[in-house]
Scaffold this active site. Structure first.
Site, mmCIF file in Angstrom:
data_model
loop_
_atom_site.group_PDB
_atom_site.id
_atom_site.type_symbol
_atom_site.label_atom_id
_atom_site.label_comp_id
_atom_site.label_asym_id
_atom_site.label_seq_id
_atom_site.Cartn_x
_atom_site.Cartn_y
_atom_site.Cartn_z
ATOM 1 N N THR A 172 0.824 -1.214 0.000
ATOM 2 C CA THR A 172 0.000 0.000 0.000
ATOM 3 C C THR A 172 0.852 1.256 0.000
ATOM 4 O OG1 THR A 172 -1.766 -1.127 1.163
ATOM 5 C CG2 THR A 172 -1.605 1.220 1.570
ATOM 6 N N ARG A 200 -14.163 -7.832 0.501
ATOM 7 C CA ARG A 200 -13.421 -7.475 1.722
ATOM 8 C C ARG A 200 -13.024 -5.986 1.652
ATOM 9 N NH1 ARG A 200 -7.836 -5.643 2.674
ATOM 10 N NH2 ARG A 200 -7.433 -6.067 4.850
ATOM 11 N N VAL A 201 -13.213 -5.280 2.754
ATOM 12 C CA VAL A 201 -12.933 -3.843 2.766
ATOM 13 C C VAL A 201 -11.623 -3.585 3.500
ATOM 14 C CG1 VAL A 201 -13.763 -1.601 3.595
ATOM 15 C CG2 VAL A 201 -15.365 -3.230 2.578
ATOM 16 N N SER A 202 -10.743 -2.835 2.830
ATOM 17 C CA SER A 202 -9.444 -2.474 3.393
ATOM 18 C C SER A 202 -9.593 -1.311 4.380
ATOM 19 C CB SER A 202 -8.549 -2.034 2.237
ATOM 20 O OG SER A 202 -7.509 -1.237 2.700
ATOM 21 N N ASP A 203 -8.606 -1.152 5.246
ATOM 22 C CA ASP A 203 -8.593 0.013 6.148
ATOM 23 C C ASP A 203 -8.298 1.310 5.411
ATOM 24 O OD1 ASP A 203 -5.855 -1.297 5.881
ATOM 25 O OD2 ASP A 203 -5.347 0.701 6.627
ATOM 26 N N THR A 221 -0.260 1.346 6.913
ATOM 27 C CA THR A 221 -0.111 0.182 6.058
ATOM 28 C C THR A 221 0.021 -1.051 6.950
ATOM 29 O OG1 THR A 221 1.216 -0.848 4.315
ATOM 30 C CG2 THR A 221 2.400 0.534 5.883
ATOM 31 N N GLY A 222 -0.193 -2.217 6.351
ATOM 32 C CA GLY A 222 -0.127 -3.454 7.135
ATOM 33 C C GLY A 222 -1.426 -4.212 6.973
ATOM 34 N N GLY A 224 -4.977 -4.853 7.173
ATOM 35 C CA GLY A 224 -6.070 -3.901 7.350
ATOM 36 C C GLY A 224 -6.951 -4.198 8.552
HETATM 37 N N1 ASP Z 1 -3.677 -2.141 4.642
HETATM 38 C C1 ASP Z 1 -3.873 -2.802 3.374
HETATM 39 C C2 ASP Z 1 -5.073 -3.693 3.480
HETATM 40 O O1 ASP Z 1 -5.195 -4.446 4.412
HETATM 41 C C3 ASP Z 1 -2.709 -3.616 2.935
HETATM 42 C C4 ASP Z 1 -1.353 -2.979 3.074
HETATM 43 O O2 ASP Z 1 -1.209 -1.951 3.709
HETATM 44 O O3 ASP Z 1 -0.372 -3.510 2.524
HETATM 45 O O4 ASP Z 1 -5.874 -3.693 2.586
#
Ligand code: ASP
Length: 311
Positions: A172, A200-203, A221-222, A224
């Protein structure tokens, strides 16, 4: 009174350098984007416009999981999410799970002045048509090959690093900027975790993943789900607004995330010009401009230290 010096921090996710061309290639890519966006801020452009520019440049980089180069979901489709928050107005806008376009952050920015500011898939597609945005396929050969490989193994290798696979493919992108008028904005854009369930909904297009006000801005990031459960971006910003320093706000939030076994990272800056980053993940691909120089967090692997800063 002198105008404040602009500040800028960007990220390309909390994931591996290996699948992105290695250290020096990622460094020159991130530093180049910081340089271009910082020059834009120095010319007097708003934090909000700088964030949109920065996110577009990062979305266009195929090595990052946003825009072109987004990961594929379980059904082999790209669905992208992006949001923009203008701290000066306290205004959040975004799109969730949109397909067939180049720059989701552009759609998010087009929603800033409307009454309806957060659209999901169909709404995003309609808006793109209204704005006459050309149809564009963001799936790259690399991502398609990656998905085919996962399919061979019946999706057992956990592309999204849900089981701490060291070859993470997440990535991300995000940008937080402070402009010459002292205004802050934050933007975040993602292709998601990869191989997720349809819908599925991302953060990234929620205030948990992207938030800003007059005092501070944060992009996350990470995983979600971890970020949503920590309500991370809004938590750091609100702690700062309630009187903690940005460093302390990040430190406390990362301590809590670590205690809760979360896998995430965040970049932040505030109206005093402090630039702060934090992670519980192994790596955070971030670069920033202090007003004097460009630096990055690409070689920060220390798992004991949960944050770093430049004041
Ligand atoms: N945060 C993002 C998600 O879970 C993925 C990411 O940050 O790499 O959709």
């Amino acid at each position: 009174m002198n105008s404040p010096k602009p500040k800028l921090i960007i990220h390309g996710g909390a994931s591996s350098l290996n699948d992105k061309g290695g250290l020096s290639s990622v460094r020159s890519c991130l530093h180049g984007i910081v340089n271009e966006v910082y020059t834009f801020l120095l010319a007097g452009r708003s934090a909000k416009d700088a964030v949109v520019l920065g996110c577009q440049l990062l979305e266009n980089e195929i090595r990052f999981n946003a825009g072109t180069g987004s990961v594929l979901q379980s059904d082999g489709q790209v669905r992208m999410s992006a949001s923009l928050m203008d701290g000066a107005r306290g205004r959040f806008s975004g799109v969730i799970n949109v397909s067939w376009l180049k720059n989701p952050i552009y759609l998010a920015s087009a929603l800033q002045d409307g009454d309806d500011r957060l659209l999901s898939d169909y709404g995003g597609a309609h808006l793109a048509r209204e704005l006459q945005i050309p149809i564009y396929d963001p799936a790259t050969e690399f991502r398609i090959a990656e998905w085919m490989e996962e399919r061979k193994g019946n999706f057992q290798s956990k592309m999204a690093r849900l089981y701490a696979d060291p070859e993470a493919r997440r990535g991300t992108i995000g940008v937080v900027a402070l402009d010459v008028n002292g205004n802050i904005a934050a933007g975040t854009s993602t292709g998601g975790k990869g191989l997720e369930k349809i819908g599925r909904v991302s953060d990234s297009a929620t205030p948990a993943g992207n938030y800003a006000n007059r005092y501070a801005g944060v992009s996350c990031t990470g995983i979600g789900e971890d970020i949503l459960e920590e309500c991370l971006a809004a938590k750091v910003v609100i702690r700062r607004s309630d009187g903690l320093s940005l460093v302390e706000a990040m430190n406390r939030s990362m301590q809590e995330s670590q205690n809760n076994n979360r896998d995430l990272g965040a970049i932040a800056l505030d109206d005093t010009g402090a630039i702060v980053w934090g992670k519980t993940s192994e790596i955070l691909l971030s670069a920033y401009h202090t007003g004097e120089k460009i630096d990055d967090t690409l070689e920060w692997f220390d798992n004991e230290q949960l944050f770093g800063f430049h004041q």
